[in-house]
Motif scaffolding. Structure first.
Motif, mmCIF file in Angstrom:
data_model
loop_
_atom_site.group_PDB
_atom_site.id
_atom_site.type_symbol
_atom_site.label_atom_id
_atom_site.label_comp_id
_atom_site.label_asym_id
_atom_site.label_seq_id
_atom_site.Cartn_x
_atom_site.Cartn_y
_atom_site.Cartn_z
ATOM 1 N N GLY A 25 -22.805 -18.052 -35.097
ATOM 2 C CA GLY A 25 -21.922 -17.862 -36.237
ATOM 3 C C GLY A 25 -20.662 -17.092 -35.876
ATOM 4 O O GLY A 25 -19.642 -17.211 -36.554
ATOM 5 N N ARG A 26 -20.728 -16.269 -34.829
ATOM 6 C CA ARG A 26 -19.539 -15.558 -34.344
ATOM 7 C C ARG A 26 -18.643 -16.474 -33.528
ATOM 8 O O ARG A 26 -17.459 -16.200 -33.354
ATOM 9 N N LEU A 27 -19.241 -17.532 -32.985
ATOM 10 C CA LEU A 27 -18.508 -18.437 -32.105
ATOM 11 C C LEU A 27 -18.152 -19.711 -32.861
ATOM 12 O O LEU A 27 -17.193 -19.752 -33.595
ATOM 13 N N SER A 28 -18.963 -20.751 -32.666
ATOM 14 C CA SER A 28 -18.676 -22.027 -33.302
ATOM 15 C C SER A 28 -19.958 -22.840 -33.376
ATOM 16 O O SER A 28 -20.836 -22.732 -32.510
ATOM 17 N N GLU A 29 -20.045 -23.689 -34.384
ATOM 18 C CA GLU A 29 -21.177 -24.610 -34.491
ATOM 19 C C GLU A 29 -20.989 -25.814 -33.580
ATOM 20 O O GLU A 29 -21.920 -26.583 -33.372
ATOM 21 N N ASN A 30 -19.787 -25.986 -33.052
ATOM 22 C CA ASN A 30 -19.490 -27.103 -32.161
ATOM 23 C C ASN A 30 -19.882 -26.715 -30.734
ATOM 24 O O ASN A 30 -19.237 -25.863 -30.111
ATOM 25 N N ALA A 31 -20.951 -27.347 -30.209
ATOM 26 C CA ALA A 31 -21.469 -26.969 -28.894
ATOM 27 C C ALA A 31 -20.444 -27.207 -27.793
ATOM 28 O O ALA A 31 -20.330 -26.409 -26.844
ATOM 29 N N ALA A 32 -19.676 -28.291 -27.890
ATOM 30 C CA ALA A 32 -18.664 -28.579 -26.869
ATOM 31 C C ALA A 32 -17.563 -27.530 -26.882
ATOM 32 O O ALA A 32 -17.042 -27.135 -25.826
ATOM 33 N N ALA A 33 -17.192 -27.058 -28.076
ATOM 34 C CA ALA A 33 -16.171 -26.013 -28.178
ATOM 35 C C ALA A 33 -16.668 -24.714 -27.561
ATOM 36 O O ALA A 33 -15.927 -24.012 -26.863
ATOM 37 N N VAL A 34 -17.943 -24.383 -27.810
ATOM 38 C CA VAL A 34 -18.521 -23.163 -27.244
ATOM 39 C C VAL A 34 -18.529 -23.238 -25.719
ATOM 40 O O VAL A 34 -18.158 -22.274 -25.029
ATOM 41 N N GLU A 35 -18.919 -24.378 -25.177
ATOM 42 C CA GLU A 35 -18.945 -24.524 -23.720
ATOM 43 C C GLU A 35 -17.542 -24.410 -23.141
ATOM 44 O O GLU A 35 -17.329 -23.748 -22.109
ATOM 45 N N ALA A 36 -16.556 -25.038 -23.788
ATOM 46 C CA ALA A 36 -15.178 -24.944 -23.299
ATOM 47 C C ALA A 36 -14.683 -23.503 -23.347
ATOM 48 O O ALA A 36 -13.967 -23.040 -22.444
ATOM 49 N N PHE A 37 -15.073 -22.771 -24.393
ATOM 50 C CA PHE A 37 -14.675 -21.363 -24.494
ATOM 51 C C PHE A 37 -15.222 -20.554 -23.327
ATOM 52 O O PHE A 37 -14.486 -19.804 -22.677
ATOM 53 N N PHE A 38 -16.515 -20.692 -23.041
ATOM 54 C CA PHE A 38 -17.103 -19.918 -21.955
ATOM 55 C C PHE A 38 -16.533 -20.334 -20.600
ATOM 56 O O PHE A 38 -16.383 -19.506 -19.699
ATOM 57 N N LYS A 39 -16.213 -21.606 -20.448
ATOM 58 C CA LYS A 39 -15.574 -22.047 -19.203
ATOM 59 C C LYS A 39 -14.188 -21.415 -19.064
ATOM 60 O O LYS A 39 -13.767 -21.063 -17.955
ATOM 61 N N GLY A 40 -13.484 -21.286 -20.181
ATOM 62 C CA GLY A 40 -12.185 -20.622 -20.134
ATOM 63 C C GLY A 40 -12.313 -19.158 -19.747
ATOM 64 O O GLY A 40 -11.531 -18.644 -18.937
ATOM 65 N N ILE A 41 -13.314 -18.478 -20.322
ATOM 66 C CA ILE A 41 -13.592 -17.089 -19.945
ATOM 67 C C ILE A 41 -13.846 -16.995 -18.444
ATOM 68 O O ILE A 41 -13.324 -16.113 -17.742
ATOM 69 N N PHE A 42 -14.661 -17.914 -17.946
ATOM 70 C CA PHE A 42 -15.032 -17.911 -16.527
ATOM 71 C C PHE A 42 -13.807 -18.146 -15.644
ATOM 72 O O PHE A 42 -13.616 -17.441 -14.642
#
Length: 760
Positions: free
Chosen positions: A270-287
């Motif tokens: 709920g702090r991030l996103s319900e869209n799994a692809a968006a969450v993965e892209a976010f963490f890849k950007g962090i990385f």
């Protein structure tokens, strides 16, 4: 002893003691009292054990007990009591034994007064988090997952203000400085050392692996003081974020964070996103950003995340932060920050403070930003982001002495951060303490000798002081460390341009463009070429470079982001004599930028009005710009506004007033352009000796400034030294050798040179 019932008494004492300790612990948790109470009761019961033994020995035997105390008891029990008091004072004399929270009344940026219960500083639990070590089941293209766990865990725990995170996974430079490519290869002892230097009480490490299509996370918590294992757990599952939700409870228990009502415990998704692809892209950007220092790659992933889910607030704000690291001067990427503000409800309050503070500063609402930051600091007194936000406000308002105190506080709380050293150096330079500024910059270089940025900052300082030999040496050391960095090639080109090595400067700017590997790097390189051509009066080429830059930006930024970057183009159009285009661009920016984000446009209007509409319009624009500065506390703009006022007064024929304005600007920011303006005004006022001093300083700071050479030529002519006048005019024309035929300053300078009989 059995006859005297000593074991019986001790058993009863032990049972009663255990019950008392449990009750004290329960009461402390229930009423949010200091956890030291349970420890104090336990120590008291243990230290009083000799008295219990004496009592059992002398009074525990069958039959009638002794009617009076034995001599041993008369001496031993009081002595034991004294010993107990001494031990308790030694162990707990300096500890807070009251409530772990305190009541605060704070004012919001909307003027509302609210009362909050907040943890006392001594009871906040500081934890250093490191990236997890990837196991053999984690493919190389999945390495981002080792950064996802600590980032998600921080977001999950952030609503509890007892939790104070230190995100070491965001500072891989600490590992590289000590010879490791990343924290994944760093030993536990190094992590503990870094956690100790950051004053963390706990640290979190572990491994992540994939076993039989399941993620397997091993999370370990260590006490930093002695390195002991405070907790270890293994979590298995398919959904990474669900595993993080499982971790948060045990982590809070291991950190002894008390349970309280009213603390949000939303699923981390709920702090991030319900869209799994968006969450993965976010963490890849962090990385990409933190592990590889690849800002361009991070922007690509974060843009994907925010495109898939525009309400993904954390991704929007992270995108804004990464874009900020690439921005120069006043150019900012505002659109992601605006989007983050629109969906602020998805963020924990502490994170929301940071977003709102940045937004208010960007929109010029400095009073709201100041109240918000004060509230933030009161609620979270050791929050480094709050202190950094306060520093930004103090910079914009020119509160230099207070700024030094803020940087000192940041440095005390985070000794590993070199940023406060640079901030203090810049502040001392602003205060005119140049020796102290140089000492701090030298300290930074000695601390980070392998960091090219450190040497380039030292080079920038020497350049501002007119020490071009020292500046070149520092910049060349930076280039040795990073020979393929386009920004360093551009920095060396700027040095060459200032001292008149024009061919070398052109080659340096072109090298910067050739080295550029990303759209943003090409944008910066083209901005450098625009500056080069503008300095040389090659205005057609300067505008061509602007058009090439706009082509690059069209695929890199939103229209709103591009609008912010176009402000400097107005000055190029004005220098080219294309006043109508400058005015049209100003109108375009006024239409594109929301009113809350256009705080610096009145200042641009001053220059457009001077060329297009006349002095009355320029004065009105100057008045509006001054109101913006006063209302927003934008002290950083005051020197340029004073310089603009000097230009207006010079056009009015008020040369003494113009010189006064320029000198006021110099007092705040000793730049070559202000010395040049003061020298021109003083020459026109007939104060030739004073004018010469100002112009010599302008040329010391920028030896190849053609406008300063023209002014010095006119001055030396007035002083009767025609030969020197010819020399200065020729120096100006050397810079303007290939200037456009219709470039007015070069045409006027050639005419003046011909009038003096110079130039062959």
């Amino acid at each position: 002893m059995i006859h005297r019932r000593v074991p019986h008494v001790l058993a009863i004492y032990a049972g009663a003691s255990w019950g008392l300790v449990e009750f004290t612990s329960f009461a402390a948790d229930e009423f949010l009292l200091s956890p030291h109470w349970a420890r104090m009761v336990l120590v008291t019961l243990f230290v009083l054990l000799p008295s219990i033994l004496m009592f059992a020995w002398f009074h525990g035997k069958p039959g009638r007990d002794r009617d009076s105390l034995a001599r041993t008891e008369k001496i031993g029990i009081p002595a034991n009591l004294v010993l107990c008091v001494v031990v308790l004072w030694a162990l707990f004399g300096g500890e807070e034994l009251g409530s772990v929270t305190t009541s605060l009344t704070v004012e919001t940026e909307d003027g509302e007064t609210i009362e909050r219960e907040v943890p006392k500083s001594g009871f906040r639990k500081t934890m250093a988090l490191f990236p997890l070590d990837p196991g053999p089941g984690i493919a190389e293209d999945e390495s981002w997952i080792s950064y996802a766990v600590p980032e998600a865990l921080v977001l999950d725990l952030m609503p509890d203000d007892f939790f104070a995170p230190i995100r070491f996974y965001r500072y891989g430079s600490y590992a590289r400085e000590r010879g490791f490519d990343s924290f994944a290869a760093a030993p536990l002892a190094l992590k503990r050392e870094l956690a100790q230097e950051s004053y963390a009480e706990f640290m979190a490490t572990g491994e992540i692996d994939r076993v039989d299509d399941l993620l397997r996370v091993t999370l370990r918590l260590y006490g930093v003081g002695d390195g002991s294992l405070a907790g270890e757990a293994v979590y298995k599952g398919i959904d990474l974020l669900a595993l993080v939700d499982e971790m948060s409870g045990p982590v809070k228990a291991a950190l002894e964070i008390p349970a309280r009502e009213g603390i949000e415990d939303l699923p981390v998704r709920g702090r991030l996103s319900e869209n799994a692809a968006a969450v993965e892209a976010f963490f890849k950007g962090i990385f990409r950003h933190y592990a590889h220092r690849d800002a361009e790659g991070a922007i690509e992933y974060l843009t994907t995340a925010t495109t898939l889910d525009p309400s993904f607030t954390v991704a929007q704000y992270t995108l804004y932060q990464v874009l900020q690291t690439l921005a120069e001067g006043e150019t900012v990427a505002a659109a992601p920050l605006v989007a983050a503000m629109e969906n602020l409800y998805r963020m924990p309050e502490r994170y929301g403070f940071q977003v709102k503070a940045d937004y208010y500063r960007l929109t010029g609402e400095m009073d709201r930003a100041a109240v918000l930051t004060q509230m933030w600091i009161e609620l979270y007194p050791n929050d480094l982001n709050a202190l950094r936000s306060q520093a930004e406000l103090q910079i914009s308002r020119g509160d230099w002495e207070d700024l030094l105190a803020t940087f000192a506080a940041i440095r005390r709380l985070d000794p590993l951060d070199g940023g406060p050293i640079l901030g203090m150096a810049q502040t001392h330079e602003q205060l005119g303490n140049h020796d102290r500024a140089l000492s701090l910059l030298t300290e930074y270089v000695e601390r980070f000798p392998g960091e090219a940025f450190a040497h380039s900052r030292l080079a920038d300082f020497h350049r501002r002081r007119g020490r071009y030999r020292d500046a070149r040496e520092a910049m060349e050391r930076a280039i040795v460390l990073e020979p393929l960095a386009p920004d360093l090639a551009r920095g060396l080109a700027e040095l060459d341009l200032d001292i008149g090595r024009l061919d070398e400067a052109r080659a340096g700017y072109e090298r910067s463009l050739a080295l550029a590997r990303t759209p943003h790097q090409r944008v910066q390189a083209l901005s450098g070429l625009t500056h080069y051509h503008r300095r040389r009066g090659e205005m057609a080429d300067a505008i061509q470079a602007i058009e090439a830059r706009l082509q690059e930006e069209s695929g890199l930024q939103t229209p709103l982001g591009m609008a912010f970057g176009r402000a400097g183009d107005i000055f190029v159009y004005l220098d080219a004599g294309r006043v109508d285009e400058a005015g049209a661009l100003l109108e375009e920016l006024q239409a594109q930028l929301p009113a809350s984000l256009s705080t610096y446009l009145p200042r641009l209007a001053v220059h457009v009005a001077l060329e297009a509409e006349g002095l009355d319009a320029a004065l009105e624009a100057q008045r509006q710009a001054s109101e913006v500065v006063e209302a927003g506390g934008l002290e950083g703009l005051r020197p340029v506004l004073l310089g603009d006022l000097g230009l207006i007064r010079d056009r009015q024929g008020d040369y003494a007033g113009a010189a006064e304005s320029f000198r006021a600007a110099i007092a705040l920011s000793p730049e070559g352009r202000f010395y040049r303006g003061a020298g021109r005004a003083l020459r026109r006022a007939g104060l030739l000796d004073q004018a010469e001093a100002e112009l010599r300083e302008a040329l010391r700071l920028v030896p190849a400034d053609p406008h300063a050479h023209v002014e010095m030529g006119l001055l030396t002519e007035a002083l009767g030294d025609v030969e020197a006048a010819v020399e200065h005019l020729m120096s100006a024309l050397a810079v303007w050798e290939n200037a456009d035929e219709d470039f007015e300053p070069a045409r006027e300078t050639r005419a003046k040179l011909a009038e003096l009989g110079g130039g062959g």
